[in-house]
Design an enzyme around this catalytic site. Structure first.
Site, PDB file in Angstrom:
ATOM      1  N   ASP A 109      43.455  36.018  36.858  1.00 50.13           N
ATOM      2  CA  ASP A 109      44.973  36.438  36.259  1.00 50.13           C
ATOM      3  C   ASP A 109      46.388  35.795  37.628  1.00 50.13           C
ATOM      4  O   ASP A 109      46.400  36.327  38.709  1.00 50.13           O
ATOM      5  CB  ASP A 109      44.688  38.207  37.079  1.00 50.13           C
ATOM      6  CG  ASP A 109      45.338  39.280  36.175  1.00 50.13           C
ATOM      7  OD1 ASP A 109      46.582  38.880  35.983  1.00 50.13           O
ATOM      8  OD2 ASP A 109      46.019  40.494  36.620  1.00 50.13           O
ATOM      9  N   ASP A 322      53.922  34.410  32.177  1.00 46.69           N
ATOM     10  CA  ASP A 322      52.165  34.691  32.862  1.00 46.69           C
ATOM     11  C   ASP A 322      51.518  34.465  31.574  1.00 46.69           C
ATOM     12  O   ASP A 322      51.507  34.349  30.170  1.00 46.69           O
ATOM     13  CB  ASP A 322      52.975  36.259  32.742  1.00 46.69           C
ATOM     14  CG  ASP A 322      50.812  36.992  32.986  1.00 46.69           C
ATOM     15  OD1 ASP A 322      50.724  36.537  33.828  1.00 46.69           O
ATOM     16  OD2 ASP A 322      50.611  37.637  31.247  1.00 46.69           O
TER      17      ASP A 322
END
Length: 440
Positions: A109, A322
Site C-alpha cells: 500500500d 497511487d
C-alpha cells in the site's frame, strides 16, 4: 489497508547480509492481485468481473482517502489513526520476517505507512490461509519501547505500564480494526541476490476484526511517512523505489500470467532518454505522494486543471499518485471539461457502462475506437498516455474512459501501465518513462 502493487519476494534460508554503508539494489516481482499467481485469483470469475471489482475497490479507496484527509484537517490525533483501506490494494507482497525467515503475505500500500501482520498469540484474528507469525520462533524478534523514535512516529500509540512496550491501534475506513505490539525483526527480500534488512519496525497484530480476506496476512506500507517500510530501509539501500506494471489484455476468458517488477535502492534509479521528472509536494500528511497536474490535452486541445470547491485554491500538490487505485479521479469541473473534449474528438456510438460505474463509454474496443493520445501535463514535463492507459474494455464490445470525477484527485494505476515509475524520497521527486513492462 489499501494496496494499488503485488511484490513477489523469493525467500531464502541464508540471505546475504549488508551494512548501512553498502550500495545495495533489490529487485522483486510485481504481481497483480487478480493474476493466476495471486492467492486472490478465482478461475471461475471472468476478466470483466475482476475489473469491475477493481473499480469498486477504487471507489472505496478514494472515499477512504477523503475521510483520512478530512479527519487530518480536524487536527484530531485519535481520528488520524483511520487509514485508507482494509484490502482494496491491487498488489500483494510475499516477504520473510524473522530468523529463520518466515513467509508473510500482505497487500502493498503506497497509501499507508505501518507494515503489520497477524501474530501469535491471536486473541481475535481473521482467518488466513498462511500460518500466523510466531515471535517466539524468531531469534531476531524484539518489541519496541515507548521511548523509541519508531513509537513516536505512529499516529496513535499507547504504552504498557512499564513503558517497555509500544502498542498500536489502527481503524480502517470500513470499520475494520487491527491492534497489537509494535515490534522489530529482520526482513528478507530480493530475487537474484536476497537481502536481509535488520531492525525493521512493524506491527505484530494480536486483535484484528472486520473485513479482511483470508488470502492475506497483513499489510506492507510504502507511504512517505517515517514509519513506512521504504523510509526505514533508507539507511541500508536508500529511500528510493520504482515499479513497472504491464498492460493487461482485455478478454472475457483471459488468464494470462503477467507480472512486472519493483526495485529498491540503486536498482530503482530511473534515468535516460524520455524521462519526465516531477516534484513530490510535501504536505502535513506525509503518507501520500502529491504531484502537480497542470492539465490534460486531448490530441492538440489542452484542458486546463481546475480544482473542486474543496481544492480550488490548490495549485501545487493537487493530485495523489497511487498504485493501489485502479481508476484516475479528477475534480468534477475538470473532469466535465475533459469528457466534453473527448466526446468532440471521438467518433463512436455512446453506450452505458454495464457495471454502472464509468461515465463515458462507447460500443467498440480499445484498439478499434479512434481514441486520441492524452497528454498529462505535470510540473516538470508531459506524459503521453496511450489509449490503453485512458480507456478500458469493460465488456465484450464496450470500452469506457477509466477516469471519474472525485473530490480527492488520484492518478491511478491504469494510467501508469507500461511506465517505469521511480520514487526518490531523498530528492522529493517522481520520474516516469514509457516502457514495455512485460519484458524484464
Amino acid at each position: 489497508m489499501a494496496f494499488t502493487i503485488v511484490l513477489h519476494l523469493l525467500l531464502v534460508l541464508f540471505p546475504l547480509k549488508y551494512t548501512a554503508n553498502d550500495n545495495v539494489g533489490i529487485t522483486v516481482d510485481l504481481i497483480p492481485r487478480n493474476s493466476p499467481l495471486s492467492p486472490f485469483y478465482n478461475a471461475s470469475v471472468t476478466h470483466f468481473d475482476r475489473l469491475h471489482d477493481a473499480f469498486e475497490r477504487s471507489l472505496k479507496r478514494v472515499n477512504n482517502f477523503k475521510r483520512v484527509l478530512e479527519n487530518r484537517a480536524r487536527s484530531s490525533k485519535f481520528q488520524t489513526q483511520i487509514i485508507p483501506s482494509e484490502g482494496e490494494g491491487e498488489f500483494l507482497m510475499n516477504i520473510s520476517i524473522g530468523t529463520p525467515p518466515f513467509q508473510v503475505l500482505g497487500i502493498v500500500d503506497t497509501g499507508s505507512d505501518l507494515t503489520w501482520t497477524q501474530c501469535l498469540p491471536c486473541r481475535e484474528c481473521f482467518k488466513q490461509k498462511l500460518p500466523f507469525f510466531n515471535p517466539k520462533h524468531s531469534s531476531s524478534y524484539q518489541t519496541v519501547s515507548c521511548e523509541s523514535s519508531a513509537c513516536n512516529h505512529l499516529y496513535l500509540s499507547t504504552c504498557s505500564g512499564d513503558r517497555k512496550t509500544c502498542e498500536f491501534g489502527y481503524s480502517y475506513g470500513d470499520g475494520s480494526e487491527t491492534s497489537g505490539v509494535l515490534s522489530s525483526d529482520t526482513f528478507t527480500m530480493g530475487i537474484k541476490n536476497p537481502v536481509s534488512l535488520r531492525n525493521i519496525s512493524f506491527g505484530c497484530a494480536h486483535d484484528t476484526t472486520g473485513k479482511f480476506d483470508e488470502s492475506m496476512s497483513g499489510l506492507v506500507g510504502l507511504g512517505g511517512g517515517k514509519i513506512s517500510f521504504i523510509s526505514q530501509i533508507g539507511e541500508s539501500v536508500g529511500r528510493r523505489f520504482s515499479y513497472c506494471n504491464p498492460r493487461v489484455e482485455a478478454s472475457s476468458t483471459s488468464s494470462k500470467v503477467v507480472s512486472g517488477i519493483m526495485s529498491f535502492g540503486k536498482d530503482a534509479v530511473v534515468s535516460g532518454s524520455g524521462v519526465v521528472t516531477t516534484p513530490i509536494i510535501s504536505k502535513e500528511l506525509d503518507t501520500f505522494y502529491y504531484l502537480t497536474l497542470k492539465g490534460i490535452s486531448v490530441g492538440n486541445k489542452r484542458v486546463s486543471y481546475k480544482g473542486s470547491k474543496v481544492t480550488e485554491n490548490e495549485n501545487e500538490g493537487n493530485i495523489i499518485i497511487d498504485s493501489g487505485t485502479t481508476l484516475t479521479f479528477l475534480p468534477a469541473g475538470f473532469f466535465d471539461d475533459l469528457v466534453k473534449a473527448l466526446e468532440e474528438a471521438i467518433d463512436g456510438e455512446k453506450v452505458d457502462d454495464p457495471g454502472n460505474v464509468l461515465r463515458l463509454c462507447y460500443k467498440s474496443t480499445v484498439d478499434n475506437l479512434n481514441i486520441p493520445i492524452l497528454t498529462a501535463h505535470f510540473e516538470g514535463g508531459d506524459v503521453e498516455l496511450q489509449p490503453f492507459n485512458t480507456f478500458v474494455q469493460v465488456a465484450d464490445g464496450v470500452v469506457c474512459l477509466s477516469m471519474l470525477e472525485g473530490d480527492t484527485p488520484v492518478y491511478g494505476n491504469l494510467a501508469q501501465r507500461n511506465f517505469l515509475i521511480g520514487y526518490d524520497l531523498e530528492a522529493s521527486k517522481v520520474s516516469l518513462v514509457s516502457r514495455d513492462c512485460s519484458k524484464h
